[in-house]
Design a protein around this motif. Structure first.
Motif, PDB file in Angstrom:
ATOM      1  N   SER A 193      15.604 -20.896   3.812  1.00 31.88           N
ATOM      2  CA  SER A 193      14.595 -21.924   3.502  1.00 31.88           C
ATOM      3  C   SER A 193      13.936 -21.800   2.378  1.00 31.88           C
ATOM      4  CB  SER A 193      13.678 -22.365   4.748  1.00 31.88           C
ATOM      5  OG  SER A 193      12.964 -23.528   4.523  1.00 31.88           O
ATOM      6  N   GLN A 207      23.157 -24.356  13.558  1.00 33.70           N
ATOM      7  CA  GLN A 207      22.571 -25.801  13.055  1.00 33.70           C
ATOM      8  C   GLN A 207      21.079 -25.971  13.851  1.00 33.70           C
ATOM      9  OE1 GLN A 207      25.237 -28.661  11.958  1.00 33.70           O
ATOM     10  NE2 GLN A 207      23.489 -30.244  11.610  1.00 33.70           N
ATOM     11  N   GLU A 241      17.788 -26.309  11.433  1.00 37.09           N
ATOM     12  CA  GLU A 241      16.878 -27.557  11.381  1.00 37.09           C
ATOM     13  C   GLU A 241      15.679 -27.372  12.028  1.00 37.09           C
ATOM     14  OE1 GLU A 241      19.064 -30.169  13.684  1.00 37.09           O
ATOM     15  OE2 GLU A 241      20.605 -30.430  12.227  1.00 37.09           O
ATOM     16  N   ILE A 271      16.943 -27.774   6.324  1.00 34.05           N
ATOM     17  CA  ILE A 271      17.668 -29.231   6.313  1.00 34.05           C
ATOM     18  C   ILE A 271      16.640 -29.863   5.372  1.00 34.05           C
ATOM     19  CG2 ILE A 271      18.824 -31.239   6.962  1.00 34.05           C
ATOM     20  CD1 ILE A 271      20.329 -28.416   7.605  1.00 34.05           C
ATOM     21  N   GLY A 272      15.437 -29.752   5.652  1.00 35.41           N
ATOM     22  CA  GLY A 272      14.288 -30.402   5.034  1.00 35.41           C
ATOM     23  C   GLY A 272      13.950 -30.090   3.798  1.00 35.41           C
ATOM     24  N   ARG A 273      14.494 -28.758   3.452  1.00 35.13           N
ATOM     25  CA  ARG A 273      14.301 -28.120   2.151  1.00 35.13           C
ATOM     26  C   ARG A 273      15.365 -28.792   0.919  1.00 35.13           C
ATOM     27  NH1 ARG A 273       9.495 -25.538   1.114  1.00 35.13           N
ATOM     28  NH2 ARG A 273       8.893 -24.029   2.905  1.00 35.13           N
ATOM     29  N   LEU A 274      16.426 -29.350   1.614  1.00 36.07           N
ATOM     30  CA  LEU A 274      17.263 -29.722   0.667  1.00 36.07           C
ATOM     31  C   LEU A 274      16.915 -30.929  -0.065  1.00 36.07           C
ATOM     32  CD1 LEU A 274      20.424 -29.387   2.989  1.00 36.07           C
ATOM     33  CD2 LEU A 274      19.838 -27.715   1.042  1.00 36.07           C
ATOM     34  N   HIS A 313      18.272 -33.547  -0.520  1.00 39.39           N
ATOM     35  CA  HIS A 313      18.763 -34.971   0.315  1.00 39.39           C
ATOM     36  C   HIS A 313      19.528 -34.514   1.398  1.00 39.39           C
ATOM     37  CE1 HIS A 313      20.996 -38.716   0.983  1.00 39.39           C
ATOM     38  NE2 HIS A 313      20.076 -39.208   0.172  1.00 39.39           N
ATOM     39  N   GLU A 314      19.477 -35.294   2.653  1.00 40.58           N
ATOM     40  CA  GLU A 314      20.287 -34.893   3.861  1.00 40.58           C
ATOM     41  C   GLU A 314      21.784 -34.857   3.277  1.00 40.58           C
ATOM     42  OE1 GLU A 314      20.348 -39.283   5.569  1.00 40.58           O
ATOM     43  OE2 GLU A 314      19.037 -37.925   6.366  1.00 40.58           O
ATOM     44  N   ASN A 315      22.307 -35.399   2.772  1.00 40.29           N
ATOM     45  CA  ASN A 315      23.773 -35.439   2.278  1.00 40.29           C
ATOM     46  C   ASN A 315      24.033 -34.138   1.550  1.00 40.29           C
ATOM     47  OD1 ASN A 315      24.014 -37.938   3.574  1.00 40.29           O
ATOM     48  ND2 ASN A 315      23.836 -39.087   1.516  1.00 40.29           N
ATOM     49  N   HIS A 316      23.261 -33.211   1.512  1.00 36.22           N
ATOM     50  CA  HIS A 316      23.581 -31.941   0.992  1.00 36.22           C
ATOM     51  C   HIS A 316      24.015 -31.062   1.967  1.00 36.22           C
ATOM     52  CE1 HIS A 316      21.121 -32.920  -3.281  1.00 36.22           C
ATOM     53  NE2 HIS A 316      22.241 -33.690  -2.866  1.00 36.22           N
ATOM     54  N   LEU A 317      24.068 -31.441   3.225  1.00 38.13           N
ATOM     55  CA  LEU A 317      24.768 -30.577   4.124  1.00 38.13           C
ATOM     56  C   LEU A 317      26.341 -31.388   4.323  1.00 38.13           C
ATOM     57  CD1 LEU A 317      24.547 -28.341   6.362  1.00 38.13           C
ATOM     58  CD2 LEU A 317      23.746 -30.183   7.899  1.00 38.13           C
TER      59      LEU A 317
END
Length: 551
Positions: free
Chosen positions: A484, A507, A511, A516-519, A521-525
């Motif tokens: 993160s 996962q 989470e 995931i929040g650091r990305l 955009h959520e589509n970056h997973l």
């Protein structure tokens, strides 16, 4: 379930053919156990009779119900260290209650199948423990072998050094007896393998001492018989103190018995011991000892080694050893009390030397620095301090070395992306110099997290970093937090981070920690590297075309 912990017919397989060897082994180990039982009883503050009663009762009960075919149980030197303060604070009656409580704890531990966890002890730790025990056994016999009174002191090595300083040439008789026994035990097996070398050597030494009128210390007075069983008396006010002591005794009994049984497996041919049954049997032995006014018992490596070397192959020898000890209290007291203590010291010194697998120790010391460190450290702590601490230090050090090895095996390698199949329509936009992909292998945990940050945080001259996590077997909260932090660091520098191939079991953790929040955009997973590469190329093209839009 409990049926697997009880005696069975297979325990005595081969007894009909080898009963003579079992009898000789039982008698031999009984001769060795007798002075030790008396000495440990006196050292504990309970008296010689308590030590002998413990050797008889625990030897028979643990021999029948224990998990090792050749393990000999009874009072031990390590146990007396725990018992002395109990005797001083609550009296001899408190020790009987401690034995009862510790026995019940061990019975529950065996029934709960906790013995299996002893199997995780690393091999170098077991060998180091065995080496340390062998050294202790040898050093403990220095005073009687020299014919001097055992000097005051708690450390065995220090006591041995003081005994050597106290020795005078005029006391050569005891040393000669010990040397005679050691020499006979070394030569007799070469004459005939089946000869009970220890028993013959002790007999010859006794005859020589008697015939020559040598002035050497003897075993001395033997108690006249076993006491009648009775219920232990418990004072309610002493229960917390006794329970604390019982936990320590149970822990020591479990460790010493299981390690002794493990050592015996390496010395004797046949099936390995059952650790759960061993705990169960030792528990029953301690409960039984409590009703006869004895002291807590455990598996005894020295007597077990004598038992194996004397030819024991079934648990019949351990039962015979208890029966012989009981019979000696009545029928052979006047004869046994003439055995020189130096003769028995010679037996134990030879046994201690034979316990050491010199080839194995040399192999471990030469194999890796970690194994050498484990062997040396465990042996040193065993001799310098105590057995429980030695096992704790050995296991702790082994765990640390294992963590270091796992951390060193964790790699962060740059992934070649030219070979990844993508949409042909994007082939004209192969902007690899702006995209890097890293494959994380192994374990991302607290031992490797710092190196992970240092290696990847300095990435520069790129637009997109792809982190491929599919081959990451282990990740803990520290590793997830490092991941993160890395994402946040790169995103602040304007570098987009894409995650790919995250395992389903990992996962929820990433989470929860906030990876995931650091990305951006959520589509970056993304599910695969190919998908991530397509996404990255589109992103780079949009940035370079000055038409970047939120992805």
């Amino acid at each position: 379930m409990i049926g697997s912990l009880l005696p069975r017919r297979a325990d005595y397989e081969g007894l009909r053919r080898g009963w003579a060897g079992e009898v000789l082994a039982g008698v031999t180990v009984a001769v060795v156990a007798l002075p030790l039982a008396l000495a440990f009883g006196v050292a504990s503050g309970l008296g010689a009779e308590a030590g002998l009663v413990t050797a008889v009762v625990a030897g028979i009960v643990a021999g029948v119900f224990g998990g090792s075919r050749v393990q000999v149980s009874g009072p031990t030197g390590a146990m007396t260290v725990v018992l002395v303060p109990v005797v001083a604070s609550v009296g001899p009656g408190g020790v009987v209650v401690v034995a009862l409580l510790a026995g019940l704890i061990l019975v529950v531990a065996g029934a709960a199948r906790l013995g299996r966890y002893a199997g995780v002890l690393p091999w170098p730790v077991v060998e180091g423990f065995t080496l340390g025990i062998a050294v202790l056994i040898f050093l403990q016999q220095v005073p009687p072998a020299l014919g001097v009174a055992t000097p005051d002191g708690e450390n065995t090595a220090t006591v041995a050094v003081r005994a050597i300083a106290d020795w005078a040439p005029a006391q050569w008789h005891a040393l000669a007896i010990a040397a005679l026994v050691a020499g006979l035990m070394s030569v007799l097996p070469r004459v005939h393998r089946s000869l009970p070398a220890a028993l013959v050597a002790v007999g010859v030494a006794t005859l020589v001492a008697e015939g020559a009128g040598l002035s050497v210390a003897r075993i001395g007075e033997i108690p006249s018989g076993l006491p009648l069983p009775e219920l232990p008396e418990l004072a309610a006010g002493d229960l917390p103190k006794l329970l604390s002591a019982a936990l320590a005794v149970a822990a020591l009994g479990a460790i010493e018995s299981l390690l002794s049984a493990k050592v015996a497996d390496g010395m004797a041919d046949g099936d390995p011991h059952d650790p759960d049954r061993e705990l169960f049997g030792q528990g029953l032995a301690n409960v039984s000892v409590a009703f006869f006014g004895g002291m807590p018992a455990t598996g005894a490596i020295a007597r077990t080694a004598v038992n194996v070397r004397a030819g024991a192959r079934t648990r019949a020898a351990t039962v015979i050893h208890g029966v012989v000890l009981a019979a000696s209290m009545v029928a052979l007291a006047s004869t046994l009390e003439r055995i020189p203590l130096a003769a028995l010291a010679g037996v134990l010194m030879v046994t201690a030397v034979r316990m050491i697998e010199f080839g194995t120790i040399a192999h471990l010391v030469r194999s890796t620095r970690g194994d050498a460190l484990l062997v040396v450290a465990t042996a040193f702590v065993t001799v310098a301090f105590d057995l429980v601490l030695a096992v704790g230090v050995g296991v702790g050090l082994a765990s640390l070395l294992a963590l270091i090895a796992v951390a060193d095996s964790t790699s962060f390698e740059r992934e070649p992306i030219e070979s990844v199949d993508v949409d042909p329509a994007l082939e004209h936009a192969l902007l690899h110099e702006h995209i890097v992909a890293y494959r994380l292998d192994g374990a991302l945990f607290f031992g490797a997290a710092e190196r992970f940050l240092l290696e990847l945080a300095d990435v520069s001259d790129v637009e997109v970093v792809i982190l491929r996590l599919g081959r990451l077997r282990i990740i803990d909260s520290t590793g997830a937090q490092a991941l993160s932090d890395l994402i946040a660091h790169l995103e602040r520098r304007g570098i987009t981070v894409l995650l790919t191939s995250v395992r389903p079991q990992h996962q929820p953790l990433i989470e929860h920690v906030g990876v995931i929040g650091r990305l951006a955009h959520e589509n970056h997973l993304l599910p695969t590297l190919a998908d991530a590469l397509v996404h990255a190329r589109r992103h780079v093209r949009s940035v370079e075309g000055a038409a970047a839009a939120p992805l």
